[in-house]
Design an enzyme around this catalytic site. Structure first.
Site, mmCIF file in Angstrom:
data_model
loop_
_atom_site.group_PDB
_atom_site.id
_atom_site.type_symbol
_atom_site.label_atom_id
_atom_site.label_comp_id
_atom_site.label_asym_id
_atom_site.label_seq_id
_atom_site.Cartn_x
_atom_site.Cartn_y
_atom_site.Cartn_z
ATOM 1 N N HIS A 24 11.069 0.964 14.053
ATOM 2 C CA HIS A 24 10.201 0.089 14.873
ATOM 3 C C HIS A 24 10.782 -1.319 15.082
ATOM 4 O O HIS A 24 10.171 -2.338 14.787
ATOM 5 C CB HIS A 24 8.737 0.081 14.423
ATOM 6 C CG HIS A 24 8.452 -0.165 12.962
ATOM 7 N ND1 HIS A 24 8.880 -1.265 12.280
ATOM 8 C CD2 HIS A 24 7.730 0.553 12.071
ATOM 9 C CE1 HIS A 24 8.448 -1.221 11.037
ATOM 10 N NE2 HIS A 24 7.753 -0.118 10.887
ATOM 11 N N HIS A 78 0.519 6.095 0.873
ATOM 12 C CA HIS A 78 0.564 5.272 2.099
ATOM 13 C C HIS A 78 0.649 6.215 3.301
ATOM 14 O O HIS A 78 1.406 7.180 3.284
ATOM 15 C CB HIS A 78 1.796 4.367 1.999
ATOM 16 C CG HIS A 78 2.135 3.574 3.202
ATOM 17 N ND1 HIS A 78 1.202 3.027 4.049
ATOM 18 C CD2 HIS A 78 3.355 3.206 3.711
ATOM 19 C CE1 HIS A 78 1.827 2.366 5.004
ATOM 20 N NE2 HIS A 78 3.126 2.468 4.832
ATOM 21 N N GLU A 80 1.526 5.591 6.579
ATOM 22 C CA GLU A 80 2.424 5.400 7.727
ATOM 23 C C GLU A 80 3.240 6.677 7.941
ATOM 24 O O GLU A 80 3.624 7.360 6.991
ATOM 25 C CB GLU A 80 3.335 4.183 7.527
ATOM 26 C CG GLU A 80 4.052 3.814 8.827
ATOM 27 C CD GLU A 80 4.700 2.430 8.815
ATOM 28 O OE1 GLU A 80 4.716 1.757 7.769
ATOM 29 O OE2 GLU A 80 5.199 2.033 9.890
ATOM 30 N N ASP A 82 6.155 7.670 8.519
ATOM 31 C CA ASP A 82 7.430 8.037 7.887
ATOM 32 C C ASP A 82 7.190 8.743 6.558
ATOM 33 O O ASP A 82 8.075 9.431 6.048
ATOM 34 C CB ASP A 82 8.361 6.829 7.723
ATOM 35 C CG ASP A 82 7.704 5.623 7.081
ATOM 36 O OD1 ASP A 82 6.488 5.448 7.233
ATOM 37 O OD2 ASP A 82 8.417 4.839 6.432
ATOM 38 N N HIS A 145 2.101 -2.531 2.513
ATOM 39 C CA HIS A 145 1.914 -3.422 3.636
ATOM 40 C C HIS A 145 0.869 -2.904 4.615
ATOM 41 O O HIS A 145 0.705 -3.483 5.699
ATOM 42 C CB HIS A 145 3.256 -3.662 4.333
ATOM 43 C CG HIS A 145 3.801 -2.435 5.048
ATOM 44 N ND1 HIS A 145 4.204 -2.479 6.356
ATOM 45 C CD2 HIS A 145 3.944 -1.161 4.661
ATOM 46 C CE1 HIS A 145 4.628 -1.282 6.731
ATOM 47 N NE2 HIS A 145 4.472 -0.470 5.724
ATOM 48 N N ASP A 164 6.188 1.720 -0.250
ATOM 49 C CA ASP A 164 7.225 0.966 0.464
ATOM 50 C C ASP A 164 7.831 -0.181 -0.366
ATOM 51 O O ASP A 164 8.925 -0.658 -0.046
ATOM 52 C CB ASP A 164 6.635 0.359 1.742
ATOM 53 C CG ASP A 164 6.621 1.353 2.891
ATOM 54 O OD1 ASP A 164 7.473 2.260 2.917
ATOM 55 O OD2 ASP A 164 5.754 1.218 3.776
ATOM 56 N N TYR A 192 15.242 -5.429 3.964
ATOM 57 C CA TYR A 192 13.965 -4.706 3.956
ATOM 58 C C TYR A 192 12.811 -5.678 3.698
ATOM 59 O O TYR A 192 11.803 -5.689 4.409
ATOM 60 C CB TYR A 192 14.041 -3.634 2.872
ATOM 61 C CG TYR A 192 12.866 -2.709 2.800
ATOM 62 C CD1 TYR A 192 12.876 -1.500 3.504
ATOM 63 C CD2 TYR A 192 11.762 -3.007 2.026
ATOM 64 C CE1 TYR A 192 11.801 -0.631 3.425
ATOM 65 C CE2 TYR A 192 10.691 -2.146 1.945
ATOM 66 C CZ TYR A 192 10.715 -0.961 2.639
ATOM 67 O OH TYR A 192 9.650 -0.111 2.559
ATOM 68 N N HIS A 225 11.550 4.601 -0.146
ATOM 69 C CA HIS A 225 12.809 4.474 0.620
ATOM 70 C C HIS A 225 13.909 4.024 -0.338
ATOM 71 O O HIS A 225 13.699 3.127 -1.162
ATOM 72 C CB HIS A 225 12.694 3.405 1.708
ATOM 73 C CG HIS A 225 11.693 3.699 2.781
ATOM 74 N ND1 HIS A 225 11.845 4.720 3.690
ATOM 75 C CD2 HIS A 225 10.524 3.094 3.090
ATOM 76 C CE1 HIS A 225 10.819 4.721 4.519
ATOM 77 N NE2 HIS A 225 9.994 3.759 4.179
HETATM 78 FE FE1 FEO Z 1 5.067 1.636 5.696
HETATM 79 FE FE2 FEO Z 1 7.823 3.407 4.851
HETATM 80 O O1 FEO Z 1 6.177 3.114 5.659
#
Ligand code: FEO
Length: 406
Positions: A24, A78, A80, A82, A145, A164, A192, A225
């Site tokens: 993004h 989370h 999101e 991904d 986040h 994250d 990051y 990640h």
């Molecule tokens: Fe907030 Fe890695 O997604």
């Protein structure tokens, strides 16, 4: 990729994404990973899933350890995409007894996947769930986040699964912090934080304090990640403590765009002024630097000096876009100044100053604009601007009050 064991009966089963170069709007030049973790116990538990295209990788990894249908609990730290994009397929494949998430997590899951009747099990901070031999403890981290974000802690193994937080976009065949190049690791962790978390620095400060208060022994930090911090989790916690307090590194950056090279000439002279005063600097032309790399430099700098000519009563679009991005991330506690060339109206400097003031930068100079092409006296003013920034930085870092001049 093979699965990797973190501790007895705890495995990494996620996916490596060697391809992605844009997250993004954030340039992910080294790819990324979507980490998911499997706990084998009386209640077999999967912590997080992966981006939709990597569902098969996740299933392949799980299947090498256990029949996926034996998974009882799915923890969603989370929502999101991904990490949750493959949840519909995962739920269909494993038919979990419980989907464990925060209250906001349930709301977000319903809003993403429109499934009211999945077996949601809502937890709140400090709640515990026994899996048999191992115990999960949860910590809601709202707005870190996303509103739904939470951490999951395995008490017996002292592993904190941090979604994250403490992550980095880094595709590697290695899974642990001690197996990768430390400079690359810290660069990607900095990038990051700069591009995902800067805005949430006040909350991160509170979170670090509450984790300290909870006195959780932490052997490993396992983000969604990048690598698992097994050897030196203190290194990334220390870095987060530094970043969330907006402490610069004593360096200045000059971020500029240029139309007919007048503003570049000015930038080079501003740099001379910094150098004269012994300040280390970096010249960053937005024509050849990606905004997310520039943000990485912003996070660590102590002064940000912007340069841009005026175009159509405004800034050049690259500077305008960069400032919109930077304002959204809200770095703060820095010295600021602006300069630029113009033809007849000259609004760019005022607009850049306004952006820096909005981010509560300490403005040590009113701004310098030069019509068309700078002459010697103008270039000397640019050098002086650099000197002024350097002196303000020195005062600021010595703890002296530096007042904004605008
Ligand atoms: Fe907030 Fe890695 O997604």
């Amino acid at each position: 990729m093979k699965t990797v064991q973190l501790a007895e009966n705890i495995y990494w089963v996620g996916a490596i994404d060697w391809l992605t170069r844009d997250f993004h709007g954030y340039s992910t030049n080294r790819g990324t990973t979507y980490n998911a973790f499997l706990i084998i116990d009386e209640k077999v538990t999967l912590i997080d899933t992966v981006k939709k295209p990597y569902f098969k990788d996740l299933m392949y990894h799980i299947s090498s350890i256990i029949d996926p249908k034996k998974i009882d609990y799915l923890v969603v730290n989370h929502v999101e995409m991904d990490h949750s994009g493959s949840i519909p397929e995962v739920v269909e494949a494993i038919n979990p007894e419980k989907i464990i998430c925060s209250k906001m997590g349930q709301k977000a899951l319903v809003q993403h996947f429109h499934q009211e009747d999945w077996p949601y099990h809502i937890i709140s901070s400090n709640e515990e769930i026994s899996l048999g031999k191992k115990t999960l403890q949860f910590l809601e981290t709202r707005m870190l986040h996303w509103p739904d974000s939470m951490f999951t802690y395995v008490k017996e193994d002292q592993i904190l699964f941090t979604s994250d937080a403490f992550g980095e976009h880094l595709a590697t065949s290695e899974r642990f912090d001690d197996e990768v190049n430390q400079d690359v690791l810290m660069h990607e962790a900095t990038k990051y934080y700069a591009n995902i978390l800067t805005l949430y620095s006040p909350l991160i400060k509170k979170l670090l304090a509450s984790v300290q208060e909870m006195d959780l022994p932490i052997k490993m930090l396992a983000p969604d990640h990048g690598v698992v911090w097994r050897t030196n989790p203190g290194k990334i916690i220390e870095a987060y403590t530094h970043w969330c307090n907006n402490q610069g590194n004593g360096k200045a950056i000059i971020v500029y765009d240029t139309m007919w090279k007048s503003t570049r000439l000015m930038a080079e002279k501003v740099a001379e002024g910094l150098q004269e005063e012994g300040v280390s600097y970096k010249l960053i032309d937005l024509q050849v630097n990606h905004r997310s790399d520039v943000m990485t430099d912003v996070l660590e700098s102590s002064a940000v000096i912007l340069g841009c000519p005026t175009l159509n009563n405004g800034m050049l679009p690259r500077m305008a876009g960069f400032l919109m991005y930077m304002r959204g991330l809200r770095p703060t506690n820095k010295i600021g100044a602006s300069f630029g060339s113009y033809g007849w109206s000259g609004e760019a400097v005022k607009l850049m100053n306004e952006s820096l003031k909005e981010m509560k930068f300490t403005m040590c100079h009113k701004g310098l604009k030069v019509q068309y092409v700078p002459q010697e006296n103008h270039l000397e003013e640019c050098v002086e601007l650099g000197r002024t920034v350097a002196k303000s930085m020195a005062d600021h870092m010595a703890g002296k009050e530096v007042e904004s001049v605008i």
